[in-house]
Motif scaffolding. Structure first.
Motif, short mmCIF file in Angstrom:
data_model
loop_
_atom_site.label_atom_id
_atom_site.label_comp_id
_atom_site.label_asym_id
_atom_site.label_seq_id
_atom_site.Cartn_x
_atom_site.Cartn_y
_atom_site.Cartn_z
N PHE A 67 0.84 -1.18 0.00
CA PHE A 67 0.00 0.00 0.00
C PHE A 67 0.88 1.24 0.00
O PHE A 67 1.96 1.25 0.59
CB PHE A 67 -0.92 -0.01 1.22
CG PHE A 67 -1.83 -1.21 1.24
CD1 PHE A 67 -3.09 -1.15 0.64
CD2 PHE A 67 -1.43 -2.40 1.82
CE1 PHE A 67 -3.91 -2.26 0.64
CE2 PHE A 67 -2.25 -3.51 1.82
CZ PHE A 67 -3.50 -3.44 1.23
N ALA A 73 -3.73 1.17 3.57
CA ALA A 73 -3.60 -0.16 4.15
C ALA A 73 -4.73 -0.46 5.11
O ALA A 73 -5.29 -1.55 5.12
CB ALA A 73 -2.25 -0.30 4.85
N ALA A 84 0.84 -3.37 10.56
CA ALA A 84 1.45 -2.87 9.32
C ALA A 84 2.92 -2.54 9.56
O ALA A 84 3.29 -2.06 10.63
CB ALA A 84 0.71 -1.64 8.82
#
Length: 135
Positions: A67, A73, A84
């Motif tokens: 992303f 994301a 993440a």
């Protein structure tokens, strides 16, 4: 971090609008930081493997999901991938297998797929052929 503060996210928007070609955008990825969703916290006390989000296209081919911002994301709705990592694109590109492509902003109306051939060219410092990018 907001999408507006990520240079690669702004470049993604430019490519979507036609102000930047998709091969040129792909070339910009080499210098970018990308967000990858993973299935575990990568804290100081982690043990065992951490798995990134992989997606499949309609033909069944696997792609590593990346992303262009944390905002994008977090739009991905999968409770298994709640963490993440922000990684240098070079690390992401070098970490894919010869058979795996990269899906940039999967699930969004303007997400793209970079084929394994496109990734190989990027790793070699070349821009991908236009046909190696699927919009």
């Amino acid at each position: 971090m907001s999408a507006a503060r990520h240079p690669i996210d702004r470049q993604f928007e430019q490519a979507c609008s036609g102000a930047l070609s998709w091969p040129d955008f792909a070339g910009q990825l080499r210098e970018a930081k990308l967000c990858v969703l993973v299935d575990r916290d990568y804290g100081d006390n982690h043990t065992g493997p951490i798995h990134p989000l992989l997606v499949r296209n309609e033909t069944g081919r696997k792609f590593l999901a990346v992303f262009t911002s944390f905002d994008r994301a977090w739009q991905w709705q999968d409770p298994k991938y709640r963490w993440a990592l922000e990684l240098e694109a070079e690390r992401v590109l070098s970490g894919t297998t010869a058979e795996m492509g990269v899906a940039v902003n999967p699930g969004s109306p303007t997400g793209i797929e970079l084929t394994p051939a496109a990734l190989a060219r990027l790793r070699d410092g070349l821009l991908p052929e236009p046909g190696a990018i699927r919009i």
